[in-house]
Write a protein that holds these residues in place. Sequence first.
Motif, PDB file in Angstrom:
ATOM      1  N   GLU A 125       5.956 138.443  54.922  1.00  0.00           N
ATOM      2  CA  GLU A 125       6.793 137.530  55.709  1.00  0.00           C
ATOM      3  C   GLU A 125       7.820 136.829  54.827  1.00  0.00           C
ATOM      4  N   LYS A 128      11.033 138.744  54.598  1.00  0.00           N
ATOM      5  CA  LYS A 128      11.730 138.970  55.868  1.00  0.00           C
ATOM      6  C   LYS A 128      11.127 140.076  56.735  1.00  0.00           C
ATOM      7  N   ARG A 130       8.651 140.968  59.821  1.00  0.00           N
ATOM      8  CA  ARG A 130       8.176 140.216  60.968  1.00  0.00           C
ATOM      9  C   ARG A 130       7.032 140.982  61.621  1.00  0.00           C
ATOM     10  N   ALA A 131       6.117 140.226  62.182  1.00  0.00           N
ATOM     11  CA  ALA A 131       4.969 140.850  62.855  1.00  0.00           C
ATOM     12  C   ALA A 131       5.465 141.540  64.116  1.00  0.00           C
ATOM     13  N   LEU A 132       5.179 142.815  64.228  1.00  0.00           N
ATOM     14  CA  LEU A 132       5.619 143.591  65.374  1.00  0.00           C
ATOM     15  C   LEU A 132       4.475 143.839  66.354  1.00  0.00           C
ATOM     16  N   LEU A 141       3.675 144.839  60.279  1.00  0.00           N
ATOM     17  CA  LEU A 141       4.855 144.076  59.913  1.00  0.00           C
ATOM     18  C   LEU A 141       5.995 145.048  59.679  1.00  0.00           C
ATOM     19  N   ARG A 143      10.435 145.560  58.749  1.00  0.00           N
ATOM     20  CA  ARG A 143      11.693 144.997  58.284  1.00  0.00           C
ATOM     21  C   ARG A 143      12.783 146.045  58.404  1.00  0.00           C
ATOM     22  N   SER A 149      22.529 141.729  62.580  1.00  0.00           N
ATOM     23  CA  SER A 149      21.905 141.255  63.802  1.00  0.00           C
ATOM     24  C   SER A 149      22.572 141.822  65.048  1.00  0.00           C
TER      25      SER A 149
END
Length: 157
Positions: A125, A128, A130-132, A141, A143, A149
């Motif tokens: 984490e 960068k 993220r828990a999916l 997790l 990335r 974005s």
Amino acid sequence: MLPYLCIRPAVTNDLSALEGLVTEVFDTPECLRFFESHNGQAVPDICSEHALVAVQRNPIVGFILFDQDEFLGVVTGIGVRVTHRQFGVASLLVASVVDKLRADGLRVLDAVCDTHIEKCIGLFEKHKFRALKHEGSHVLLTRRLVGGSNRGDGFDV
């Protein structure tokens, strides 16, 4: 940071020392249970083409193992020798594998962690991820390695 610490790709001559360190690091009930349930074996496979090692002078003090195809990379194991923990070695290994796989053109890097090993989840984490997905005692997790974005690269995770 530790003096003389270097992160580099593993080579064939590293395999014996790397196998010893992998066995040493994962010789805990939590790790053995995780790898057995996730991979069907007690420790992850080791291949010099899919490993980065942290070296201080000569001995290997840490490693990160991964698999990859043309778009996706997966961290299959990470570990640091007990005497070298809390010095940022694991963090440097994660940053190095992200850079390497991004340079190789991969779009996404995943890692599966056991929820009982909170330091591992926190490490990813911090970089960068993220828990999916949460599945039982495992968390996936992920990335993105390319694109911003706006997701204008046509690849969505």
